[in-house]
Design an enzyme around this catalytic site. Structure first.
Site, PDB file in Angstrom:
ATOM      1  N   LEU A 174      -0.742  -9.945   6.314  1.00  0.00           N
ATOM      2  CA  LEU A 174      -1.644  -9.261   7.886  1.00  0.00           C
ATOM      3  C   LEU A 174      -2.991  -9.592   7.646  1.00  0.00           C
ATOM      4  O   LEU A 174      -3.492  -9.082   6.281  1.00  0.00           O
ATOM      5  CB  LEU A 174      -1.436  -7.462   8.005  1.00  0.00           C
ATOM      6  N   ASP A 222      -6.103 -10.057   1.100  1.00  0.00           N
ATOM      7  CA  ASP A 222      -7.542 -10.381  -0.300  1.00  0.00           C
ATOM      8  C   ASP A 222      -6.344  -9.718  -1.477  1.00  0.00           C
ATOM      9  O   ASP A 222      -6.934  -9.502  -2.624  1.00  0.00           O
ATOM     10  CB  ASP A 222      -7.792  -8.883  -0.235  1.00  0.00           C
ATOM     11  N   GLU A 268       1.193   2.829   5.827  1.00  0.00           N
ATOM     12  CA  GLU A 268       2.073   2.438   6.324  1.00  0.00           C
ATOM     13  C   GLU A 268       2.882   1.732   5.452  1.00  0.00           C
ATOM     14  O   GLU A 268       3.990   2.179   5.706  1.00  0.00           O
ATOM     15  CB  GLU A 268       2.201   1.409   6.970  1.00  0.00           C
ATOM     16  N   ASP A 269       2.201   1.790   4.154  1.00  0.00           N
ATOM     17  CA  ASP A 269       3.135   1.220   2.816  1.00  0.00           C
ATOM     18  C   ASP A 269       3.928   2.632   2.563  1.00  0.00           C
ATOM     19  O   ASP A 269       4.660   2.594   2.346  1.00  0.00           O
ATOM     20  CB  ASP A 269       2.109   1.234   1.958  1.00  0.00           C
TER      21      ASP A 269
END
Length: 921
Positions: free
Chosen positions: A670, A748, A834-835
């Site tokens: 993402l 990243d 979301e995790d």
């Protein structure tokens, strides 16, 4: 002599001797003048030159002095010229040496050219050998296909049978009461490959449509419009559905009129075979108006049945449709913990027919033990429950008389008391909810019982059904003993002992399963209608329609930039991480048992198997996922090459091994407007073994730069465009993901190849878990009585962040299509969590914690721009998310673990005879 000469001249030059004298005098004159001129030159010329030179030296411009005295710098310039001369000599010598070296290199180049020519010849020979090997392989594959074709019959889809509209050859049963699927259902209209098409009549086209409850009719029509099985082509339909209830009392048609209208349906075909008549109830007092109507061979789905009316395995007991046009509010549903509530059990109801006689013949608890049976079991139930209440061993609440007017009910049925909100408040305080079945044993099930069951499951009160003869909703496909207690009425004296003996763990498991059943099959009109259809489809053994995948809209991009090699990522020394795929990407096998998997197999896999399958939302009658073979069980039934042979450290490194030796994974990344960081992350994936493809989820409305050159990493890079900026896009089941294994990674994240491969190997050993690198845990804040999110280093964890984690694609379907929408809405609201939501989902389904690999706690690349997680509000939002998710699930599903997987022999080579295959600790 001068005088003599003068005299001689004055005398005309004639004297003694005459002419000779003149000559002698002339010679003397010339010698004298010559001497004089020489004297002048020798004396005066140096003086003049000296004067002239001194005049020049005295000029203002010192640079015009030529012969004057020299300064020290000018003397140095002279020395510099000498140095340059010496340098020139040295350079000349070096040039000579270089020339000699050049000649030597030319000779070496000539030799290397000869070697190149020899290598070219070897390459040509190798190409010829390779071509021969390819031909041999091709011939072998052709021979293998021929051999397989000889040993396996050729199968093709069967020709679909479509009976005539007026089929009169269907055998008639002796009576409609004897209808079962084998003698009242036309299987020829429902081939295995039909897809189970369903045609729904429009009730408004018939007179009884005006009598239907408006809310039920509106909810039913909305559900039909979105159902995947509904078709508008009645000629190909497998099942025909007509909605006839719930009807409003004042305008309800007469039974004869309703029967005539049903028999006049255009596809009724004289007896109504393959028809389903649905009578939904929104109230507990719904009447059984179909009792006196001849339904022929049509199936009936309703909440009230008499034994003379109910046909087991043919008719369907459905749940009430309470939330017709509204979604349940999860914030109003009580939590599942604490396990034990104020009341051990509760019951409120009134039965007019037997209450008076029961009060007149009240007997003591001791008399009941002695075996003096009362007039009927309801009297014994009243007496026993009152005795338990009076004993005050536990807090119980039983009321057999309503404070207000009881709801209308069938004869011998216990009527509901009060309003729905009042009943729910009492059930929220009850650990168990008693449901007393009607005293009339001919009443198989009633709307009042199903309403009590619905309300108990909704608020987490474990149902205790007194009466084993009852047929609960969808009883042939739901294992009710996992969510409710079904006790025969003669055991009423043992109920108190039984309820007190159940452990807290079993209570929580039953409550959680009840919550799952309510959410999946009871809560909304979509769930009720889908469950009814799925019950029929499961009975006739037609496979479910595949669940939809998210279509990936690719963003065109230019590639071709040779990916560099990061020494920190690719330099693994002599470690062989596995083969870099040179062949086309290998997708995971699709789910191929659709037509051979019976209902019994699904029933065992989903409802009986331990672990994640026990609580998975996809039950025997839910859509089948398109890639599910290994997740249900990874055993292949054969011994593959590279697996099961043990081997030394080198062999372990070079092959995945195990029962599925050939498998790849997909990287889902993402990103949001960080092109440079993204390109660097993609380049780091260059040369990664077992990589199928990279799916870049472009989460920004702004498209990538047109001049952006994407790296060539040896596998396809799919850039997917999203409809909106949402972190939920990370877990969408994109159709471009063709592998079961997904590596979700941030743009990243900085992971080495050996770390990724080790995580992939660990995930293959625990396919139902989240396997990743950064671990986090939750903690209880005692002062504020709430949950906290903690990212401190700890030996205990309960979450693994999906910014660098492996998980099965199955969870992407569940996250996007099954998980409550309220959770996804909060993720969009905070652009966060979301995790955490994915960890909640997997732990809720599997009842297992995630697995952390390696000792790394951070994975951000050095020098990358700051992400959203560095914001001060990031952690406060995550605290709120955890507490909100707990409210939605009703309990805290996260589980703590101190288990961590590290490599022991992953990089170790041992002699073959001394190898011990302990891979992890």
């Amino acid at each position: 002599e001068l005088m003599t000469g003068y005299t001689m001249l004055r005398n005309g030059g004639v004297g003694n001797g005459g002419q000779p004298w003149v000559l002698r005098w002339s010679s003397r004159i010339r010698l004298t003048w010559l001497s004089f001129i020489l004297f002048i030159i020798l004396v005066f010329f140096p003086l003049i030159a000296h004067y002239y030179l001194n005049t020049i030296d005295d000029a203002d411009d010192a640079g015009k002095r030529i012969f004057g005295p020299r300064t020290g710098n000018e003397l140095c310039e002279v020395k510099h010229v000498q140095d340059l001369c010496r340098i020139r000599e040295s350079v000349s010598e070096e040039l000579l040496q270089l020339e000699a070296k050049r000649q030597e290199l030319n000779s070496e180049i000539a030799k290397l050219n000869l070697k190149i020519e020899a290598c070219k010849k070897s390459i040509e020979n190798a190409k010829q050998d390779l071509l021969q090997l390819k031909n041999v392989i091709s011939q072998t594959e052709h021979s293998y296909k021929e051999l397989m074709a000889q040993n396996q019959p050729k199968l093709s889809l069967p020709i679909r049978l479509l009976p005539d509209k007026d089929d009169a050859t269907f055998p008639l049963p002796k009576s409609n009461r004897n209808c079962r699927l084998h003698n009242c259902f036309d299987y020829s209209r429902c081939p295995l490959t039909s897809g189970f098409p369903v045609y729904v009549y429009n009730s408004d086209d018939y007179p009884f449509g005006s009598s239907l409850d408006p809310l039920i009719k509106q909810a039913f029509e909305a559900t039909v419009r979105t159902n995947v099985y509904v078709t508008e082509n009645a000629n190909i339909a497998c099942v025909y559905i007509i909605l006839v209830g719930e009807m409003q009392e004042p305008v309800m048609p007469k039974p004869t009129e309703l029967e005539q209208q049903l028999h006049s349906l255009p596809y009724w075909r004289t007896d109504g075979h393959n028809h389903l008549i649905i009578n939904l109830s929104r109230k507990s007092e719904t009447q059984n108006f179909l009792y006196n109507i001849s339904t022929g061979r049509a199936m009936v789905a309703q909440s009230t049945f008499y034994d003379a009316q109910y046909r087991p395995g043919f008719d369907i007991v459905v749940s009430p449709l309470v939330h017709a046009m509204s979604e349940p509010n999860f914030l109003e549903i009580p939590p599942q913990v604490p396990v034990k509530r104020k009341y051990l059990f509760s019951f409120q109801g009134e039965k007019i027919e037997s209450l008076r006689s029961s009060l007149q013949e009240v007997r003591s608890f001791e008399e009941e033990i002695e075996g003096n049976a009362p007039a009927d079991y309801d009297d014994r139930i009243i007496t026993t429950l009152k005795a338990v209440q009076d004993s005050k061993l536990d807090f119980v609440l039983v009321e057999f008389t309503c404070k207000n007017q009881p709801k209308a009910s069938l004869p011998t049925e216990w009527a509901l008391c009060g309003e729905r909100d009042d009943r729910l408040e009492l059930l929220k305080l009850s650990t168990f909810a008693l449901i007393i079945t009607p005293g009339d044993t001919h009443l198989v099930i009633s709307a009042g019982c199903t309403m009590r069951l619905f309300e108990a499951l909704e608020v987490g009160a474990i149902p205790v059904v007194l009466g084993e003869q009852v047929q609960l909703p969808y009883h042939d496909v739901i294992r009710w003993n996992e969510a409710a207690l079904i006790i025969p009425k003669p055991r009423i004296t043992e109920v108190h002992f039984l309820l007190r003996s159940i452990s807290d763990n079993d209570l929580l498991a039953m409550r959680r399963q009840g919550r799952f059943l309510w959410e999946t099959y009871f809560s909304t009109s979509d769930n009720v209608f889908s469950t009814v259809l799925a019950t029929i489809r499961t009975r006739i053994q037609i496979p479910a329609a595949p669940i939809r995948e998210e279509p990936a809209v690719e963003i065109p991009h230019r590639s071709g930039k040779a990916a560099g090699t990061d020494p920190n990522m690719a330099d693994n020394g002599d470690l062989d991480l596995g083969p870099v795929e040179t062949e086309p990407p290998y997708a995971s096998p699709k789910y191929l048992r659709n037509f051979t998997l019976t209902a019994m197999d699904i029933y065992r896999n989903w409802n009986s198997a331990p672990g994640p399958f026990h609580l998975f939302p996809y039950t025997p009658f839910d859509p089948v996922l398109p890639s599910e073979a290994k997740f249900l069980g990874s055993g292949t039934g054969f011994r593959p090459i590279g697996g099961g042979a043990g081997g030394s450290g080198k062999e372990f490194q070079a092959a995945l091994g195990g029962n599925v030796p050939r498998e790849q994974f997909t990287v889902v990344m993402l990103t949001y407007e960080r092109e440079e960081v993204l390109m660097n992350s993609l380049e780091r994936l260059n040369g990664l073994p077992y990589l199928n493809k990279v799916v870049v989820v472009w989460n920004s409305p702004k498209l990538p730069s047109e001049d952006l050159l994407w790296p060539d990493i040896g596998v396809p890079i799919m850039v997917v465009r999203t409809e909106k900026n949402s972190l939920n896009n990370r877990f969408l089941p994109w159709d471009e993901i063709e592998t079961e294994a997904i590596l979700s990674i941030d743009d990243d994240a900085h992971l080495r190849h050996d770390e990724i491969m080790f995580g992939f190997r660990v995930w293959r050993e625990a396919r139902d878990r989240i396997v990743g690198f950064p671990g986090r845990y939750h903690a209880w804040d005692i002062p504020h009585q709430s949950w906290l999110y903690n990212s401190n280093y700890s030996c205990e964890l309960s979450m693994v962040l999906t910014g660098a984690a492996f998980f099965h694609k199955y969870y992407a379907y569940l996250y996007s299509y099954v998980m409550p929408q309220a959770i996804r809405d909060m993720v969009d609201e905070y652009i966060n969590c979301e995790d955490i939501a994915m960890n909640f989902l997997v732990s809720h389904l599997t009842r297992k914690p995630p697995i952390k690999v390696t000792s790394r706690w951070t994975f951000r690349c050095p020098g990358c721009p700051q992400a959203l997680s560095h914001d001060d509000s990031h952690f406060h939002e995550r605290h709120k998310c955890i507490n909100f998710f707990v409210k939605v699930y009703g309990y805290m599903p996260l589980l703590y673990t101190q288990f961590r997987v590290d490599s022991v022999l992953f990089k170790t080579r041992l002699p073959h005879d001394k190898t011990k295959c302990f891979k992890f600790i």
